[in-house]
Design a protein around this motif. Structure first.
Motif, PDB file in Angstrom:
ATOM      1  N   PHE A  19       0.007  -4.586  -9.823  1.00 26.32           N
ATOM      2  CA  PHE A  19       0.575  -5.800  -9.252  1.00 26.32           C
ATOM      3  C   PHE A  19      -0.084  -6.055  -7.901  1.00 26.32           C
ATOM      4  O   PHE A  19      -0.729  -5.167  -7.335  1.00 26.32           O
ATOM      5  N   PRO A  20       0.053  -7.278  -7.365  1.00 29.07           N
ATOM      6  CA  PRO A  20      -0.626  -7.606  -6.096  1.00 29.07           C
ATOM      7  C   PRO A  20      -0.226  -6.667  -4.965  1.00 29.07           C
ATOM      8  O   PRO A  20       0.931  -6.237  -4.866  1.00 29.07           O
ATOM      9  N   VAL A  25       6.342  -2.152  -3.225  1.00 27.63           N
ATOM     10  CA  VAL A  25       6.400  -1.215  -4.347  1.00 27.63           C
ATOM     11  C   VAL A  25       7.844  -0.968  -4.776  1.00 27.63           C
ATOM     12  O   VAL A  25       8.164  -0.948  -5.971  1.00 27.63           O
ATOM     13  N   ALA A  26       8.720  -0.774  -3.805  1.00 26.13           N
ATOM     14  CA  ALA A  26      10.119  -0.462  -4.125  1.00 26.13           C
ATOM     15  C   ALA A  26      10.772  -1.578  -4.933  1.00 26.13           C
ATOM     16  O   ALA A  26      11.538  -1.318  -5.873  1.00 26.13           O
ATOM     17  N   SER A  27      10.466  -2.836  -4.592  1.00 24.83           N
ATOM     18  CA  SER A  27      11.074  -3.950  -5.307  1.00 24.83           C
ATOM     19  C   SER A  27      10.580  -4.021  -6.748  1.00 24.83           C
ATOM     20  O   SER A  27      11.336  -4.364  -7.665  1.00 24.83           O
ATOM     21  N   GLU A  42       8.507   4.362 -11.571  1.00 26.58           N
ATOM     22  CA  GLU A  42       8.094   5.122 -10.396  1.00 26.58           C
ATOM     23  C   GLU A  42       6.762   4.615  -9.860  1.00 26.58           C
ATOM     24  O   GLU A  42       5.929   4.131 -10.627  1.00 26.58           O
ATOM     25  N   PRO A  43       6.544   4.734  -8.561  1.00 26.90           N
ATOM     26  CA  PRO A  43       5.213   4.397  -8.023  1.00 26.90           C
ATOM     27  C   PRO A  43       4.208   5.491  -8.381  1.00 26.90           C
ATOM     28  O   PRO A  43       4.584   6.656  -8.556  1.00 26.90           O
TER      29      PRO A  43
END
Length: 292
Positions: A19-20, A25-27, A42-43
């Protein structure tokens, strides 16, 4: 891919999403996790390499050989009498190095340079491992990543440099096959970081490596929630007979009090450091939470 491997169905249900960079990241994780059809989101973590001292006398003396009783072990068995494969999931390995080239693993089911995935493992022409940073079949380190590329080469040399050849150093295994896997960050300017550690371990296990060396990791809070993916990866290697050997860490911390990944996961073999006198090195992590 993974057609004959245990637990492969678990990995087939895991997807990577790009993603951009401007998106938090959390969202993104929260949005996916809110879907009842998704088990976890998860990241992808960046892990830091564990430094290898660059003092010349360390490599010249090779005190670890005696500390590990390797000369006595070599009287019993040497890896060159078997087909043991050690995967080096690291910052890239100079596989053409004069003290490594003869021990580099060769994927005999792959026809070189025909641009076909002959063995149907998902990677084209992966004759000598894979480079996940550049997504090609040359597992050398990236030119701009000075620490990464030397770290992977040194780690490979410690594990499996060509032994009894009158040059360089002696590998601990006495001529095991080395499967080089570059798991670095994609950006050539991002050094000392491992981005594709998960996929590197999976590649090694899926291609029947006996041992995976992981000389990187990170310290996290005990309530760090993002461990499901990493544990699934380790479990995949474990059930398919691949031993994942990981660094306990070089931050001098107690792994019983701080979550260290991957050394605090189940089904890994965690290794600390000792001095020439047999005492724990001051920089080495420690603790009783060592899983095997």
């Amino acid at each position: 891919q993974f057609s004959n491997k245990k637990n492969a169905d678990v990995l087939r249900r895991i997807y990577y999403v790009k993603f951009p960079q401007s998106t938090a990241v959390a969202s993104v994780c929260d949005a996916f996790a809110a879907d009842e059809n998704i088990e976890f989101a998860e990241p992808q973590m960046l892990f830091k390499l564990d430094d290898i001292p660059n003092d010349a006398r360390i490599s010249q003396q090779q005190s670890q050989l005696d500390a590990l009783n390797l000369p006595a072990a070599w009287d019993v068995v040497k890896a060159d009498t078997s087909d043991v494969v050690i995967a080096i999931v690291d910052g890239g390995t100079e596989w053409q190095h004069e003290d490594l080239a003869a021990n580099i693993w060769v994927n005999v089911d792959e026809v070189p340079d025909n641009n076909i995935d002959d063995d149907n493992n998902g990677f084209i022409d992966d004759v000598r491992g894979w480079n996940f940073a550049t997504n090609n079949n040359d597992p050398n380190g990236l030119p701009g990543q000075r620490v990464n590329r030397t770290h992977g080469t040194r780690t490979a040399g410690i594990a499996g440099a060509v032994t009894n050849n009158g040059r360089g150093v002696a590998g601990a295994s006495w001529n095991a096959q080395i499967m080089p896997i570059n798991a670095s960050a994609e950006q050539d300017t991002v050094d000392e970081a491992i981005q594709f550690g998960y996929t590197g371990i999976v590649y090694a296990a899926d291609n029947d490596a006996d041992i995976v060396n992981v000389s990187w990791g990170g310290d996290f809070d005990d309530d760090f929630p993002f461990t499901a993916l990493f544990q699934d990866v380790i479990d995949f290697a474990h059930v398919n007979g691949t031993l994942v050997v990981v660094a306990a860490g070089n931050s001098g911390g107690n792994n019983d009090n701080t979550l260290r990944l991957p050394s605090n996961l189940e089904h890994v073999f965690s290794v600390g450091s000792i001095s020439n006198l047999g005492a724990k090195s001051g920089f080495s992590n420690f603790g009783v939470k060592v899983h095997a």
